[in-house]
Structures are given as C-alpha cells and as structure tokens.
Design an enzyme around this catalytic site. Structure first.
Site, PDB file in Angstrom:
ATOM      1  N   VAL A 339       0.826  -1.207   0.000  1.00  0.00           N
ATOM      2  CA  VAL A 339       0.000   0.000   0.000  1.00  0.00           C
ATOM      3  C   VAL A 339       0.865   1.263   0.000  1.00  0.00           C
ATOM      4  CG1 VAL A 339      -1.953   1.166   1.049  1.00  0.00           C
ATOM      5  CG2 VAL A 339      -1.620  -1.295   1.421  1.00  0.00           C
ATOM      6  N   SER A 340       0.675   2.091  -1.007  1.00  0.00           N
ATOM      7  CA  SER A 340       1.447   3.330  -1.141  1.00  0.00           C
ATOM      8  C   SER A 340       0.548   4.543  -0.889  1.00  0.00           C
ATOM      9  CB  SER A 340       2.024   3.416  -2.555  1.00  0.00           C
ATOM     10  OG  SER A 340       2.523   4.716  -2.795  1.00  0.00           O
TER      11      SER A 340
END
Ligand SMILES: *[C@@H]1O[C@H](CO)[C@@H](O)[C@H](O)[C@H]1NC(C)=O
Ligand SMILES: *[C@@H]1O[C@H](CO)[C@@H](O)[C@H](O)[C@H]1NC(C)=O
Length: 767
Positions: A339-340
């Site tokens: 997850v960015s």
C-alpha cells in the site's frame, strides 16, 4: 414501545462514558526524535539520505489497558520505520527491573509507523545496518529511553475508564503499488473485496471516568513514504503528521471548551482553526506601533540575545496542565506491504507517462519510475494531505464512537524459528500436504526497490560503490546451496541472508508472534509488512478460530486488526500467489513461498490458546546481538565558529524593519553546531516567539510544528562550522504581533565538553 426500546439501547450504548468503567486505562507519550545530523535514514536504504534537520519530531505513544485485578496489555506505537528486536529486548529488560513480572514479552507490543524519515541504525541484523554504516548507538538509545518513559507515563496514568471502538472507510489515503502481483491471487478470492487495498480504519477511543477523552489509537494501512528518498529532514511522515494534527486539534478544542468559546462550526471544519481575536480598529496605526516595538529588538553578532536559559522548553510541554493527562493520539500501521500513499500513481520522470504496469519500469529502467503523492511535486504537501485525511477520518470516528469495548484482557506470545518450520497446507485438489519454510533470502527484485523509492540497496555482488560498512561485510556473502534455491523457488536469490552469520546474523530466523485481546478487539502483532491479501487471509483465519471455537465469547462483533512492523522486523509477507510474481514484496518475503501459511498456522495456534487460556510454548529465544555491533559512523570531533562570531549568532537575519503577512515564509540562518551534541529530547532546536507587553517573549511554535522547519548544514563535509536555517511559514491563524525566531543548540569543544547556546533573530512584525 419501539421508542422505549430505542431509548434503552441508547442508554446502554452511551452509558459507558458515565457509568462504571470496566478497565483501568493509561496513555503516555515521549520524544524519540534522535540524531538530526549525519545519520542515514531507515527505510529507503539510500546511502545518500542522511539526516540534516527536522520537519517535526518523532514520538513513542503508549496505551495500557488492565483488568482492575487481572491481566494487562501494553501497546506502543513508534514514529519509526519498524519495531526492532534489540529495542524490544532492551525495553523488556528495563521493564522487568522496574516492574518485575508485570510487563514482559507476552503482553507488550512495540510497533512502528513505518516512516521512512527517521534516523536508522537501531536494528541488530546486518542487512538493516548496511546503509547506516552499522549500528548507531544514539538512534538506539533515544528510542529505548523514549519507549520506557512513555510506558512509565501510561503506567502512572492508569485510572478507571472506558474504551470505545469505531471503524470506517478512508478511500483516498492508499493505493496498491504492486497491482500486478495482487491480480495473481485467485479471482474468486479477489471478488470478495471491493478494493485491492484495505480501506478500513479501526479506532479505539479512551475515555477516563473523570477527565473524559484522553486519547485514540487507530490502525490503517498505508506506507510512510509520502516523504521521498531524498528528503533529509526527520519527519513522522503521514502518520506522524496525523498524530500531531489530532493532538493539537484536541488541545485547541479542549482549551476553547474551558474558555466557553467553543464554536461548533470550527469543530466541524476541523482544519486549522482560526481565531478572530485582536480586532484592530486602525491597522496602519497598529502596524506602526508594532514596527516601533520590533525595532528595539535588533540582533547583532556577539550580542547576547536574552537572559533566559539556553535550553528551550517546548511549546507543547509549556501548555500542559500538570494535573491532567495529555491527550495522546497514535496512528498505527497495519497490513501495509503493497500500500502506497502516493495515490496519484507511478509515473516516469523523463516522459511523464505511467510506468510499465507489470514491472514499474520506464523503458526497462526502474530508477525513473516514481509514485506521486497528492501534493506532487511537494513532498511536504503530500505528507500533510495524507496525514490530514487520516486525521479527519480519526476525528469522525472519535466523535461517533459508541461501541463500548467489553470483555477480557488476554494475550498469547511465542517465538518461532521461521527458517525451518513445517507447515501443513491444503492442496489445490483437496487434502493437505506438509511443506517447509526456508532460511531467509532476498530476491533480485529487492534491489530494484519500489515505486515509492526505486533502486534500493547497492547490494549486487561485485559492486564496489558501497560504503565502508558494505566493504567490511561483503566478503561474507554466501552463494545459496541447492536446497535453499529449491526451497525459495521461484525467487532468484540475490542475498542468502538467512545463512550469512558473519560478522553477525544478517537476518532474523526467530520471530515473535503475538495476539493481544481487549474485549472484542483482537490485535495481531506481526513482525513485518503483510500485503493486503496476506493480511486479509490472516485476519479471516484468526476470526474463524475465535468465532467457531470461542464458545460464544466471540461473536460476529469481534474486530481483528493487524499491527504491522511489531516487535521485530523481517521485511515482507506476500501470499503464495503474489510470491510467484516476484515483485519487490515477493522478493522481500524472506522465508519462501509458504511464509504466510506459516504465520496463519502459528496465529491459529495462538488464537486457540487465547480461548483455552493455556499458554503456548515460549519457543527459542531470539539472539541479543548488542555486544557484536559494529559502528562506523564517525563521532562529532569538534564544533567551531569563524573568528569573532559566537555560536547562535545570526548569519542571515530577517530583512530589517520588515512586515510579514500570513502565508509568508520567514527565514533566518544562525551559526550553529552539530545537533548530535544534544538531541534536545522533549525540547526544541527552533522557537518562534511573540512579544507580550513590552518585553516578555512567549513561545508560539517549536520544531514539532508543521509550519517551522529546522535545516542544518555544513559548508563542507568535515567542516567544524555549521549553520542552522529556520524556515517559518506563517500559519493562517497566526496572531498579529511582534515575533522573533530563536535557535537552541549545543557545541562540542576540543576536549569533548558540551556547551549550550542560543541565538535570536531581530524582531519582525506579522500583521
Ligand atoms: C526601523 O524603523 C524605526 C521606526 O520605524 C526607525 O527608527 C529605525 O531607524 C529603522 N531601522 C532601520 C534599520 O531601518
Ligand atoms: C502483465 O503480465 C501479465 C501476465 O504475464 C500479462 O497477461 C499482461 O498482459 C501484462 N500487462 C501489461 C499491461 O503489460
């Protein structure tokens, strides 16, 4: 009748805030900022990225929940990249000598927010020390001290209170940065979920019986990579920012309530609240008055600036009411693996087009592919925005939290050797088979990094460009044997870290796994970065055990959260299917394709034990490698100033007789010394003061404020002279008046003695 039933429900639901409490609760918080000069930052593994100042401070935030005469759990959230085995071991030792058996490995969890903008060198395994020139004692000590102090504070604050749970979706604070790996999970599984990352934030609201709300802890998955791999200012990144915003928001709200001037619209707006004080009838006249006042505070070299002490009290400590616990708000990490926070997507630096979907490359090169945050190209803005989104969601959940936490406080913990664990997995065609995990190893894709920070470690064999520490340890590289290659398949092994033991262990084999239970909330402490789907599988497996074997103690109400990067660090955990794709996350899944299955097996065991109340076997103790650590970071030799100039003298002052307005940037540069001489823990390097009356200066903003940056620099690499530049962006709610900016520091003499100094800019007007 209906109405009556509804009323009863309301009373039952909300009664918790006023009726008898079920737990003793205590919160604490302490500064862990660390060395703001010369130390490599932990996260991007970029040798060039060393600290040189402060964006805002890092903290350890703790909650303790205790049954009045029974079990208790401790959860610590660090503004740090991850938990560290050595830190955990040393904190546990200190707790043991202070509190006996009250706190131990079983009921203490120490978790990292995953900021990539904190000083490194506090982990014990070689792999995580390569870019920091080995172990950094100062980074390590400040974290251990800060955790201990925050736990002591939480312990001393233990008082009757209630806890409320709330959850909600936050849609715009994370995207999947390896969607091509996610897509390799079975379609039937993916179809159960609306998104390719988890969007849920889970929040606990702590309410003291007497004082009311005393804080919140929330869990939400998004990387601490809003600040980039070239940033050099220490920062808590988006989660640290969210915590800073929320604690300040509550303080402001509380003080306004006390003054009886609470404005519902303001509470509603949540942003930086503005206060319309000082209604000035004649602005021209007022400004002239301020200018005259300001001109009597001109700074000049050699002139002592004040009579006051040269160690600053922080603005926030000064505001604290001694009799009331401070409001603590922590934003914790979860299954963050893929997850960015760079939610605009990944683009090529040269062409501006999206990177290749499957490989995150631009024309075959990974160095040019970068994720963009919502404030692109301003990383501070991206940090603020992603922080603010989490903060606003947390406030909403805080304001509407009504589900009271009820039930037992329990925990289970075991150490597991992941290098050779037998795991039973179900076979595709039915039945089950026995498989094994492998000694740790990192794949080639690891060296390519991610779209949040491409091109990680300079780790390839034969690469001469590394630093001194790398030159020291690279001779111990080992070629993997046939069995290891087979076990890790299809990962092409770049570094066989699990089988490299010289000069000391390169990677962990023994990992702590832990379950904490507070009523219907169950926290899974995992020592790594689970991807979205890996986290979902683990949560589902644990939930299944609890609801099926839990004999009515757990119903569908049970809330399972993953606390990522807790107690130690062992990189990533992907699903078996994602592992086959071997993107960065798969390449960094250390113990082979069945790593996740091993976790699920062990957590099922812990969940069963949680219900039965029978302790699981402790397992093998992880090593304490403190005595073996090698440190190559040179110490501060000496600080000096040019002839006729003192430490703290202003080098570049504010323009004389200047007036600024809100939104302007005020910049001042001081002669300074290395910040490593004094970390100013719970203090500050920078202070903005406002003049009250004719000569009293009041602290308004310090280096923990988002609006004030402390940038430290040297004219040359080994130069004993250095400078501190303060940049103050005047906030929208700044009160008009006469201001000045001060610097606090400490210099090191030729014989090692430390002298504190302070300096001040000329006064200037904000109108
Ligand atoms: C600044 O302003 C004051 C009063 O307005 C004046 O007396 C003084 O000479 C000015 N100083 C400079 C350096 O311009
Ligand atoms: C990504 O790889 C998959 C599997 O090899 C392939 O089917 C797909 O077309 C590729 N996508 C792109 C956009 O290149």
């Amino acid at each position: 009748m209906f109405f009556l039933a509804f009323l009863v429900c309301m009373l039952l639901d909300f009664g918790g805030t006023v009726s008898a409490s079920t737990y003793l609760i205590g919160l604490g918080s302490y500064d862990i900022t660390g060395p703001a000069a010369d130390v490599n930052m932990m996260g991007y593994a970029n040798t060039e990225q060393t600290t040189s100042g402060l964006h805002f401070r890092l903290r350890a935030r703790t909650f303790i929940v205790a049954e009045p005469q029974g079990n208790r759990v401790v959860f610590v959230n660090l503004d740090a990249c991850m938990g560290s085995q050595l830190v955990t071991l040393k904190v546990l030792e200190r707790l043991k000598s202070r509190y006996g058996d009250l706190y131990g490995e079983h009921n203490v969890a120490i978790s990292g927010t995953h900021t990539h903008a904190g000083p490194g060198g506090y982990l014990q395994y070689v792999t995580y020390l390569v870019t920091s020139l080995g172990f950094v004692r100062q980074s390590f000590d400040v974290i251990v001290d800060g955790i201990e102090k925050s736990i002591i504070e939480a312990h001393d604050n233990l008082r009757p209170g209630s806890i409320f749970l709330n959850k909600g979706e936050l849609l715009d604070a994370g995207v999947n940065r390896s969607p091509s790996a996610y897509l390799n999970n079975p379609a039937s599984e993916r179809s159960k979920y609306k998104y390719d990352v988890d969007k849920e934030m889970t929040l606990l609201k702590f309410v003291d019986d007497e004082w009311g709300p005393i804080g919140t802890f929330s869990w939400f998955a998004t990387h601490g990579t809003s600040m980039s791999r070239t940033n050099s200012l220490i920062s808590g990144d988006n989660k640290g920012a969210a915590a800073r915003f929320m604690e300040d928001w509550y303080k402001k709200k509380a003080s306004e309530n006390e003054l009886g001037s609470s404005n519902p619209e303001e509470t509603e707006a949540l942003g930086i609240p503005r206060r319309v004080s000082n209604v000035i009838p004649d602005l021209q006249e007022y400004r002239k008055e301020l200018m005259e006042l300001a001109s009597s505070f001109q700074s000049s070299p050699g002139k002592p600036t004040t009579k006051t002490s040269s160690i600053a009290r922080r603005v926030r400590s000064a505001l604290r009411q001694a009799d009331k616990p401070q409001f603590v708000s922590a934003f914790c990490q979860s299954n963050v693996g893929d997850v960015s926070p760079n939610v605009l997507g990944a683009f090529c630096l040269d062409t501006g087009t999206p990177c290749d979907f499957n490989h995150s490359t631009c024309n075959g090169k990974n160095e040019l592919c970068y994720g963009r945050g919502p404030g692109y190209p301003d990383e501070f803005e991206s940090t603020r925005i992603i922080g603010e989104r989490q903060f606003r969601k947390a406030v909403e959940l805080f304001n509407t939290a009504s589900q009271q936490i009820k039930g037992k406080v329990r925990y289970q913990h075991e150490y597991v050797d992941f290098s050779n664990l037998e795991v039973t997995v179900s076979k595709a065609g039915g039945g089950s088979e026995k498989v094994k995990t492998c000694p740790a190893a990192m794949g080639f894709a690891f060296a390519a990094g991610t779209t949040d920070g491409p091109g990680a470690f300079d780790f390839q064999q034969g690469d001469d460009s590394g630093n001194d520490f790398w030159r020291l340890v690279r001779n111990f590289l080992k070629a993997p044997g046939e069995e290891q290659v087979k076990c890790q398949h299809p990962k092409p092994i770049l570094l066989d870290t699990g089988e490299m033991k010289k000069p000391y262990d390169w990677a962990p084999s023994v990992l702590p796994v832990q379950i904490l239970r507070v009523g219907q909330l169950v926290i899974l402490s995992v020592p790594g970065e689970f991807t979205t789907m890996a986290g979902r599988r683990l949560r589902e497996a644990v939930k299944m055990v609890l609801t099926s074997a839990g004999k009515g103690e757990f119903n569908s109400n049970v809330q399972v959260v993953i606390a990522g990067l807790t107690n130690t660090y062992s990189q990533y955990v992907t699903t078996f299917e994602e592992y086959q794709v071997q993107r960065y996350e798969g390449a960094s899944t250390l113990y082979g394709p069945h790593t996740l299955d091993a976790y699920i097996q062990e957590f099922r065991k812990l969940a069963m034990a949680l219900i039965s109340g029978q302790a699981v076997e402790a397992g093998p103790q992880p090593p304490d490698l403190l005595d073996k650590q090698i440190s190559l970071l040179p110490p501060v030799i000496v600080d000096a100033t040019p002839l006729g100039v003192n430490f703290g003298d202003v080098k570049v002052d504010v323009p004389s007789n200047s007036t600024f307005k809100r939104g302007d940037m005020v910049t001042v540069t001081f002669g300074s010394a290395c910040p490593r001489n004094d970390l100013m823990t719970e203090g500050t390097y920078a202070l903005v003061e406002i003049l009250q009356g004719k000569e009293e200066w009041i602290s308004k903003y310090d280096d923990d404020d988002f609006c004030l940056r402390f940038k430290w620099s040297r004219p040359a690499k080994l130069s004993p002279t250095s400078y501190a530049t303060m940049e103050w962006r005047i906030p929208a709610d700044a009160v008009p008046g006469v201001y000045r900016i001060r610097h606090f520091g400490a210099s090191k003499g030729l014989f090692g003695s430390i002298h504190h100094f302070t300096g001040s800019s000329s006064a200037f007007v904000v109108a």
